[in-house]
Design an enzyme around this catalytic site. Structure first.
Site, PDB file in Angstrom:
ATOM      1  N   HIS A 180       0.921  -1.059  -0.042  1.00 38.44           N
ATOM      2  CA  HIS A 180      -0.090   0.022   0.021  1.00 38.44           C
ATOM      3  C   HIS A 180       0.771   1.285  -0.240  1.00 38.44           C
ATOM      4  CE1 HIS A 180       0.849  -0.415   4.229  1.00 38.44           C
ATOM      5  NE2 HIS A 180       0.628   0.873   4.459  1.00 38.44           N
ATOM      6  N   ASP A 198       1.034   4.921   1.621  1.00 36.03           N
ATOM      7  CA  ASP A 198       0.509   5.727   2.869  1.00 36.03           C
ATOM      8  C   ASP A 198      -0.227   7.173   2.409  1.00 36.03           C
ATOM      9  OD1 ASP A 198       1.473   3.920   4.572  1.00 36.03           O
ATOM     10  OD2 ASP A 198       2.918   5.008   5.552  1.00 36.03           O
ATOM     11  N   HIS A 200       5.027   0.053  -0.155  1.00 32.11           N
ATOM     12  CA  HIS A 200       5.540  -0.754   0.948  1.00 32.11           C
ATOM     13  C   HIS A 200       4.536  -2.093   1.453  1.00 32.11           C
ATOM     14  CE1 HIS A 200       3.846   2.209   3.446  1.00 32.11           C
ATOM     15  NE2 HIS A 200       3.509   1.458   4.157  1.00 32.11           N
ATOM     16  N   ARG A 206       5.277  -8.841  17.295  1.00 31.03           N
ATOM     17  CA  ARG A 206       6.030  -7.814  16.583  1.00 31.03           C
ATOM     18  C   ARG A 206       5.134  -6.537  17.122  1.00 31.03           C
ATOM     19  NH1 ARG A 206       5.426  -4.118  12.003  1.00 31.03           N
ATOM     20  NH2 ARG A 206       7.090  -4.003  10.862  1.00 31.03           N
TER      21      ARG A 206
END
EC number: 1.14.11.-
Length: 296
Positions: A207, A209, A265, A275
């Site tokens: 996607h 941002d 990214h 995470r």
């Protein structure tokens, strides 16, 4: 009468001759068995090697389309910056002179935020996300939604971290820090290997941002856990045709980049462990600016 020549006395069959025939027969029977056992050992070795390869692949989170690691977990980077051509995304938005990106790229640093600061932030993230979250492996906690009561210590720590990241971005892109405004969403993320339940849990898709959030001009990620120690997979991947670049998370590491499609990214699927990260984004448009979290 001439004496008759006599040969050696005959040994009754069933002694040495029979034993030799039996031994030869047993040997012939043994050969296929040994060949079978050898073949089974080869198959077992092959299966073991395949299993080891799979486990190594899983633990390392290997992704075939990642061509280059630009920031290894074991490195301590003072600063690494890669400039890339700006996309046309910003032409469709109002431009703010001296702030809207004309120099685009991505950077990584390990000296802006200490690991101790990252650990403090992580403990707060764990506490807040323990009160709720997705059943599908990917959970976020928006720091400006009112979903989390924060203490004074967190407010001060967050403000200090935000200012450090803001100055780092301003220096890297040659703009004044005062022209950058914190924007929403600013959020904690927690990702584990639980199977996605809804489309919102499918965090691994590529996607942009600027397209996803609109107000973002500069994005930053502060990692709160360590790749291959706290989790496997989950690396951050900048998508480039034939030469993707990846960042391996490290607690205290800051990754930052311009938010347009020059920095398409995604995040690899987390294969094991958990995470943690915090996303802090900035806009050049004061109308989209927000204040730091306040004490509630």
């Amino acid at each position: 009468m001439a004496p008759q020549r006599r040969g050696p006395p005959r040994v009754p069959e069933g002694n040495s001759a029979a034993e030799r025939r039996h031994a030869n027969s047993t040997k012939k029977d043994r050969l296929p068995q040994e060949a079978q056992r050898t073949w089974l050992r080869i198959v077992a070795l092959g299966v073991s090697l395949a299993l080891v390869t799979f486990l190594l692949w899983s633990s390392a989170g290997i992704d075939d389309d990642v061509a280059e690691v630009v920031a290894h977990r074991g490195e301590v980077l003072e600063g690494r910056f890669i400039e890339v051509p700006c996309s046309e995304d910003y032409d469709g938005h109002r431009r703010f002179e001296g702030c809207t990106p004309r120099k685009c790229g991505r950077g990584v640093t390990d000296i802006v935020i200490t690991r101790e600061e990252a650990e403090q932030i992580r403990r707060i993230a764990e506490k807040g996300l323990s009160l709720g979250g997705s059943d599908g492996g990917a959970s976020i906690l928006d720091l400006h939604s009112g979903a989390l009561s924060v203490g004074k210590h967190f407010v001060n720590l967050y403000r200090d971290i935000r200012q450090k990241v803001q100055l780092t971005i301003a220096e890297a892109f040659g703009i004044r820090a005062s022209l950058l405004y914190l924007t929403k969403p600013t959020f904690f993320s927690r990702i584990n290997s639980t199977e996605a339940q809804t489309a919102h849990d499918e965090y691994w898709h590529a996607h942009v941002d600027k397209v996803t959030y609109g107000s973002f001009d500069y994005t930053s990620l502060l990692y709160l856990s360590d790749y291959l120690e706290d989790f496997g997979g989950g690396r951050f991947v900048f998508m480039e045709e034939g030469s993707n670049k990846t960042v391996e998370p490290r607690a205290g590491r800051v990754s930052f980049f311009t938010s347009g499609s020059e920095n398409l990214h995604r995040v690899e699927k987390v294969l094991w462990g958990t995470r943690y990260a915090i996303t802090i984004a900035f806009t050049c448009n004061p109308d989209h600016g927000i204040e730091d979290p306040v004490l509630t």
